[in-house]
Design a protein around this motif. Structure first.
Motif, short mmCIF file in Angstrom:
data_model
loop_
_atom_site.label_atom_id
_atom_site.label_comp_id
_atom_site.label_asym_id
_atom_site.label_seq_id
_atom_site.Cartn_x
_atom_site.Cartn_y
_atom_site.Cartn_z
N GLU A 59 0.83 -1.18 0.18
CA GLU A 59 -0.09 -0.07 -0.04
C GLU A 59 0.71 1.20 0.03
O GLU A 59 1.78 1.19 0.86
CB GLU A 59 -0.88 0.06 1.13
CG GLU A 59 -1.96 1.36 1.46
CD GLU A 59 -2.97 1.32 2.48
OE1 GLU A 59 -2.86 0.38 3.23
OE2 GLU A 59 -3.68 2.16 2.42
N ASN A 117 -4.66 4.89 -2.20
CA ASN A 117 -5.86 5.13 -1.50
C ASN A 117 -6.40 6.45 -2.56
O ASN A 117 -5.88 7.38 -2.61
CB ASN A 117 -5.55 5.97 -0.05
CG ASN A 117 -4.98 4.81 0.89
OD1 ASN A 117 -5.73 4.08 1.44
ND2 ASN A 117 -3.70 4.55 1.00
N GLU A 149 -7.78 1.93 -3.08
CA GLU A 149 -8.66 1.79 -1.79
C GLU A 149 -9.70 2.98 -1.77
O GLU A 149 -9.22 4.10 -1.72
CB GLU A 149 -7.62 1.67 -0.51
CG GLU A 149 -6.78 0.44 -0.72
CD GLU A 149 -5.89 0.15 0.41
OE1 GLU A 149 -6.06 0.91 1.42
OE2 GLU A 149 -5.21 -0.59 0.49
N ASP A 179 -11.82 0.31 2.19
CA ASP A 179 -10.81 0.67 3.21
C ASP A 179 -11.50 0.99 4.71
O ASP A 179 -12.78 1.58 4.58
CB ASP A 179 -9.98 1.94 2.76
CG ASP A 179 -8.66 2.02 3.53
OD1 ASP A 179 -8.53 1.18 4.45
OD2 ASP A 179 -7.73 2.89 3.08
N LYS A 200 -11.37 -4.36 3.68
CA LYS A 200 -10.21 -4.08 4.55
C LYS A 200 -10.76 -3.76 6.04
O LYS A 200 -11.17 -2.64 6.24
CB LYS A 200 -9.16 -2.86 4.26
CG LYS A 200 -8.46 -3.17 2.89
CD LYS A 200 -7.43 -2.28 2.56
CE LYS A 200 -6.24 -2.43 3.46
NZ LYS A 200 -5.10 -1.41 3.25
MG MG Z 1 -5.77 2.51 2.88
#
Ligand code: MG
Ligand code: C2E
Ligand code: MG
Ligand code: MG
Length: 283
Positions: A59, A117, A149, A179, A200
């Motif tokens: 990530e 993200n 995400e 997320d 997640k």
């Molecule tokens: Mg994240």
């Protein structure tokens, strides 16, 4: 955007604080410079496959290498990015950097996917799907090299628009992860309708698992929920071996957390990956 993670850093700017108008102006200008003059850096945190321990994805987490203040964490400047209308620009830079790095790892013979993200706002950019496709193909990267995400906040605001944009991204083969799953205020109904690959679990579920049977039951149930919907389950905030072992027992697919590795600059991550590959190979 709500700054959840870290929590230790002070905010560079608060919107409620009018007396600091000049300071704000200065900071927005600094931020604009930062974005365009390459002061943003990405750190990478491995997503560990369970139970093998392999790493196939990392990530990307943005930091601002500020010339005077040192390395700033996202909790210290993302609000300002949103408020000053610079989120599209930042997202573009972050995607460029993450995909450059993915292409480099691929060239070095260790193809790693990257997870990036995206704020709710950058997802509402109608040009995003086409731009991301172009950013991938100009580097010769397969769409499977990228996971996006997203947060439940985005799914909540405008379901139809979310469905449309996610479908466009997903059709190209880009993976979509939700997320901080379980912390938003959205209903579970979106799980039925939206093209999602991965849940997640927020670290607030993972951290109390060791001493709270109900927290553990919740985690185990969310893992099962993900699987029964054909999604994979990823745990964030894995801070000790007890949580790690529990997640393996529950059949969780991937884990991330300080117990495994903090987010690292590329050189440190490369060193970490070397050791990890050697350990996995001899296990
Ligand atoms: Mg994240
Ligand atoms: P996130 O996407 O949920 O990322 C996980 C955060 O938890 C990261 O904080 C990470 O350093 C931290 N973390 C990882 N493992 C552990 C652990 O075991 N324990 C604890 N206590 N924390 C852990 P970070 O890097 O400060 O990022 C905070 C948030 O900022 C991210 O949360 C994400 O929502 C946002 N963010 C980061 N980079 C970007 C970006 O490039 N674009 C956008 N739009 N948002 C970003
Ligand atoms: Mg998260
Ligand atoms: Mg989180």
């Amino acid at each position: 955007y709500k700054a959840k993670a870290g929590g230790t850093g002070h905010h560079v700017y608060r919107s409620s604080d009018d007396s600091h108008g000049d300071a704000r102006l200065r900071t927005v200008q600094e931020l604009r410079l930062a974005i365009h003059e390459d002061q943003l850096v990405l750190h990478y945190q491995p997503k560990i496959d369970l139970p093998t321990g392999q790493v196939n994805c990392v990530e990307a987490l943005v930091r601002w290498q500020h010339p005077a203040r040192g390395l700033l964490q996202p909790g210290q400047f993302l609000d300002l990015v949103e408020e000053s209308g610079l989120m599209h620009a930042m997202t573009h830079v972050v995607l460029d950097k993450a995909l450059d790095q993915a292409a480099l790892w691929r060239a070095e013979g260790h193809p790693l996917a990257v997870a990036v993200n995206l704020s709710a706002r950058s997802l509402l950019d109608a040009e995003l799907p086409a731009r991301v496709r172009a950013q991938l193909s100009s580097r010769g990267l397969p769409t499977s090299a990228l996971t996006l995400e997203i947060t439940e906040e985005f799914l909540l605001n405008d379901r139809e628009r979310a469905q449309e944009i996610l479908t466009q991204l997903r059709e190209t083969g880009i993976r979509i992860a939700v997320d901080d799953f379980g912390t938003g205020y959205s209903s579970l109904a979106y799980l039925r309708d939206l093209p999602i690959d991965e849940l997640k679990l927020d670290r607030s579920f993972i951290m109390p698992m060791a001493d709270d049977a109900r927290a553990a039951a919740l985690v185990s149930s969310i893992v099962d929920l993900a699987h029964s919907l054909g999604m994979s389950a990823v745990a964030e905030g894995v801070e000790d071996a007890v949580a790690y072992d529990e997640l393996v027992r529950y059949g969780c697919d991937q884990a991330q957390g300080f117990h495994l590795s903090r987010p690292l600059p590329v050189a440190d991550l490369d060193a970490w990956l070397l050791l990890r590959r050697a350990a996995v190979a001899t296990a």
